[in-house]
Design an enzyme around this catalytic site. Structure first.
Site, mmCIF file in Angstrom:
data_model
loop_
_atom_site.group_PDB
_atom_site.id
_atom_site.type_symbol
_atom_site.label_atom_id
_atom_site.label_comp_id
_atom_site.label_asym_id
_atom_site.label_seq_id
_atom_site.Cartn_x
_atom_site.Cartn_y
_atom_site.Cartn_z
ATOM 1 N N GLY A 61 -1.816 98.466 61.728
ATOM 2 C CA GLY A 61 -1.895 100.029 62.311
ATOM 3 C C GLY A 61 -3.505 100.463 61.837
ATOM 4 C CG LEU A 96 -0.887 104.547 64.381
ATOM 5 C CD1 LEU A 96 -0.766 105.379 65.828
ATOM 6 C CD2 LEU A 96 0.398 104.133 63.923
ATOM 7 C CG HIS A 122 17.898 70.292 58.535
ATOM 8 N ND1 HIS A 122 17.210 69.186 58.473
ATOM 9 C CD2 HIS A 122 17.072 71.551 58.619
ATOM 10 C CE1 HIS A 122 15.788 69.774 58.158
ATOM 11 N NE2 HIS A 122 15.876 71.289 58.185
ATOM 12 C CD GLU A 123 18.233 74.789 59.957
ATOM 13 O OE1 GLU A 123 18.279 75.743 58.850
ATOM 14 O OE2 GLU A 123 17.605 74.377 60.390
ATOM 15 C CG HIS A 169 16.962 74.622 55.179
ATOM 16 N ND1 HIS A 169 16.108 73.892 54.080
ATOM 17 C CD2 HIS A 169 16.671 74.120 56.391
ATOM 18 C CE1 HIS A 169 15.368 73.176 54.933
ATOM 19 N NE2 HIS A 169 15.690 73.312 56.250
ATOM 20 C CG ASP A 205 12.120 72.085 56.690
ATOM 21 O OD1 ASP A 205 11.763 73.126 57.088
ATOM 22 O OD2 ASP A 205 13.017 71.536 57.121
#
Length: 843
Positions: A454, A457, A702-703, A706, A777
């Site tokens: 910003g 802005l 894999h996920e 995690h 990773d």
């Protein structure tokens, strides 16, 4: 009219600064008048100096000792001496043509004694007084004049109120400049560009002068001048030539009398009995002598009645000595300047000066005026007055439209920056109140921070709050391969901003985005590019310090505050530093609310019996949490993507509707907002790519690896899991904290590293094989470990020692082999231990 004038004077007298100026200048004028009165009454001047009569001052000089030596030797060519009672000068009359001499510093008593011993006549004449003022100025006069001059310059050029208020000269200059700008606006036709107007005015002035010159209105067409042969003859004083003629009439061969408009003259041809040696000097100062027995001389007389009488007496003397004379025909001069009348000469000097100065000004400003007359000229002109246009000119100058001006109500998530900005603008717009407390307003504001938070802005907020013109330049606009072009662009921008301020009386904002492109720390290198950067930077610094900087607020933005030149960020330049950080959770919620407030929200199903506003509040809470580490630009993009998704979904339905009908039903759903956030955070979903079921299963394992770790170890809760391909990954897991975390503990680092390594561990343990999906990773885990060791002192090997690391976590300087080895061993140890822990948890 009289009432308005009286009111204007009374209001002006009420201004303290104006009242002080009137009193001080009145005192100065009174003292100056008294000094002039004392001067004219000879109070501070010396007595007039006396000297030998002016008719003798043109005689060649002779040394006093030479005269005394010749008198002692009784040289026969000395006829008489002229002395003065109160002047040490002696005039020596000698036999022969032009042999008279003047001795300026002689011992009169010694000369009289020697003359009496030699039997020479000595004549005493009265001296003349030097009455000109410049010859009577005493030491006291010069001291008083110097004091008055210094006092006057001090009154005119000194900054007032302890240096916080502009000098009187600057105020007058800005007022005159503003008057010319206003006059130009009143005179210039809207269809006439400025460069064409001034060129036409210059041509018209030149035409008027040419017409006066060729018509003969400035000249005397019958102006007579002396013939060339008389004009080139050497001039001799009348009294000296009269004396020589009376003594040697037979040596005068002929005389010519000429009467011209500029004066009268008698031309004489002399054949001397004794050759006369004349010494002249060339351009190098070397003397050259010539001897001649026939000489040309002229005697000049003034063109008035006294000159006519003197000429008649001289002519009568020639006739009495039986010297032949005739009248010469004078010539009508063809030289324009010789024919000028006194009034014509005055008019010529005035008009020619205006033509020269005007021609120089037109040539110097031609490119700027022509640029103003280009396609964006009308836009820039209106912008300078009120900012009612938008566009970008060829020179990179960006203007802002009224609807794009922002206020502090449009800023969310930047409370600290807004607070500093509010105080700064108050100091600028109410400078007198703060100056009274010895808190002068700043000249420049520097905003820094990561991109998208910003800064631009906030610059628009300054323009909106002040209401003045807004000039936006990118740092790269000033970069050019030709030295001096960038500095010229700076001057042009300042000129436009100053003109806007003088026209409207409102502050002009010059905003330089990405100022690090030209504001980097200067080096000793001398390449052309470096010289161009330095000249541009120097020009910005000079313009900020210049007398024309009042009414201009400099604002700059950068992502790299650390590489800026100290001269740019020191006090007196860009001294207000505003850090624009990424918004926290509260700020992100406010930013989402600001965007979603303008958009209709549609809720599918019964939404658990909640109202639209309650659903909106829930959506804002979810958005604020899921947009962890989003910048303001990221949030804006997420909302735009949500609206795009909604528009695409309803495209076929609304394509036959009018804009008014579409506006009545246009709405987005909470799912659209969630998809918009997902796209910004995780990338575009790739639905066209085909994946094998085995690959999908491997990605799922894999996920889920995690996701298991933060749940087991008490990390941030999991909010999202995806095994579909995106432009950023094959699959992803998102876990964000309930509240923003500003300081990480060592345990948080370790949980994060274990979480990153758990995906590969899950693949190996659950699937019995490994793939390439964990490369990112490993990179992120290694980077965190290097930061723990090198920056945050979270290792036993290096302790609290700190190493300079780049953004990837690698040392940026030569730290030595031993220290580098310890550093590598420490972070690899952290990664290895975290990997073992991840495998144990997965098992």
């Amino acid at each position: 009219m009289i009432k308005r004038l009286i009111k204007l004077l009374s209001d002006g007298w009420g201004d303290e600064l104006l009242r002080k100026s009137i009193v001080n200048l009145s005192i100065y004028a009174a003292v100056l008048s008294a000094f002039a009165l004392l001067t004219t009454n000879n109070v501070v001047t010396s007595t007039p100096v006396r000297f030998a009569p002016a008719r003798y001052q043109q005689l060649p000089e002779m040394a006093a000792l030479d005269l005394e030596g010749q008198l002692r030797s009784k040289q026969p060519d000395i006829e008489k001496l002229v002395v003065f009672p109160d002047v040490p000068s002696v005039i020596v009359f000698r036999k022969g043509f032009e042999q008279d001499r003047i001795v300026r510093q002689a011992d009169a008593d010694e000369v009289r004694k020697l003359a009496a011993a030699g039997g020479l006549p000595v004549v005493e004449e009265a001296s003349e007084a030097y009455t000109a003022l410049t010859g009577r100025l005493s030491f006291y006069w010069w001291a008083g004049a110097f004091i008055l001059l210094f006092w006057g310059l001090w009154l005119v050029f000194r900054r007032r109120d302890d240096g916080q208020t502009d000098s009187r000269f600057k105020v007058l200059w800005l007022g005159v400049e503003g008057g010319f700008v206003r006059a130009n606006e009143l005179i210039l036709a809207r269809r006439w560009a400025k460069h064409k107007f001034w060129l036409s005015a210059w041509i018209a002035l030149a035409t008027v002068y040419g017409g006066l010159a060729f018509s003969g209105a400035l000249t005397n067409q019958q102006k007579m001048v002396l013939p060339k042969y008389i004009e080139s003859a050497t001039t001799s004083p009348e009294w000296q030539m009269r004396r020589y003629i009376e003594e040697n009439p037979r040596e005068i061969q002929r005389a010519v009398i000429a009467r011209a408009t500029t004066g009268k003259a008698v031309y004489l041809v002399i054949k001397t009995a004794k050759p006369v040696t004349t010494v002249s000097y060339d351009g190098d100062g070397e003397p050259t002598s010539s001897t001649a027995s026939t000489l040309e001389r002229k005697v000049l007389f003034t063109p008035d009645a006294a000159g006519e009488r003197a000429l008649a007496e001289f002519t009568a003397m020639l006739a009495a000595r039986k010297i032949a004379s005739k009248h010469a025909d004078t010539e009508i001069t063809a030289n324009f300047f010789e024919k000028l009348t006194p009034a014509g000469a005055t008019i010529s000097v005035l008009l020619l000066s205006l033509l020269v100065v005007g021609g120089f000004a037109i040539g110097n400003n031609w490119s700027d005026w022509k640029e103003e007359a280009g396609p964006t000229a009308s836009k820039r002109a209106v912008t300078a007055g009120g900012g009612k246009s938008v566009g970008k000119s060829d020179n990179g100058l960006v203007v802002i439209e009224d609807k794009d001006r922002k206020s502090f109500d449009d800023i969310h998530g930047q409370e600290e920056a807004v607070a500093i900005m509010r105080t700064t603008l108050r100091k600028i717009m109410h400078r007198d109140q703060y100056t009274a407390f010895h808190a002068p307003p700043p000249k420049g504001i520097m905003m820094y921070g990561d991109p998208g938070n910003g800064k631009t802005l906030l610059a628009k907020v300054i323009a909106g709050e002040t209401g003045g013109a807004f000039f936006m330049r990118a740092g790269s606009d000033f970069v050019n391969k030709y030295v001096g072009v960038g500095a010229d662009a700076v001057r042009n921008t300042v000129k436009a901003a100053k003109a806007a301020y003088l026209k409207t009386g409102k502050l002009s904002i010059i905003f330089i985005d990405e100022v690090d492109a030209i504001g980097k720390k200067r080096s000793s290198e001398s390449e052309g590019g470096n010289r161009e950067y330095e000249q541009t930077l120097n020009e910005i610094l000079v313009q900020m310090d210049g007398i024309g900087s009042q009414g201009i607020v400099w604002v700059a933005a950068t992502n790299r505050m650390d590489i800026l030149d100290p001269a740019l960020t020191r006090s007196g330049r860009f001294e207000v530093h505003i850090q624009v950080l990424k918004p926290d959770r509260k700020g992100r919620r406010a930013i989402f609310a600001g965007y979603l407030r303008k958009i209709r929200l549609a809720v599918t199903g019964n939404a658990g019996g909640l109202s639209i506003e309650e659903v909106r509040e829930q959506i804002l809470d979810i958005c604020a949490r899921r947009s962890y580490e989003f910048s303001g630009a990221d949030i804006e993009f997420a909302v735009k993507e949500a609206c795009t998704i909604a528009a695409e979904r309803n495209f076929e339905t609304v394509k036959e509707m009018t804009p008014e009908e579409i506006a009545k039903i246009a709405a987005i759903t909470p799912e659209d907002v969630a998809f918009g956030i997902d796209k910004v955070r995780f990338g575009t979903l790739l639905t066209s790519r085909t994946r094998q079921p085995a690959e999908k299963l491997a990605t799922a394992k894999h996920e889920i690896g995690h996701a298991a770790i933060p749940t087991i170890m008490g990390g941030d809760p999991v909010t999202f899991i995806n095994i579909q391909m995106t432009s950023k990954s094959l699959g992803l897991m998102e876990n964000v904290p309930e509240e923003d975390v500003l300081s990480w503990s060592k345990n948080r680092f370790l949980i994060k590293i274990v979480t990153l390594l758990a995906g590969r561990a899950a693949e190996e343990i659950l699937a019995g094989e490994i793939s390439t999906g964990a490369s990112n990773d490993f990179e992120r885990a290694s980077q965190l470990a290097r930061q723990m060791v090198g920056i945050y002192g979270m290792s036993e090997e290096l302790g609290v020692a700190s190493l300079p690391l780049d953004r990837h976590g690698f040392p940026v300087s030569n730290i030595g082999e031993a220290l580098l080895g310890e550093f590598n061993s420490a972070w690899r140890k952290i990664v290895t231990e975290c990997n073992e822990q991840a495998r144990g948890l997965i098992e």
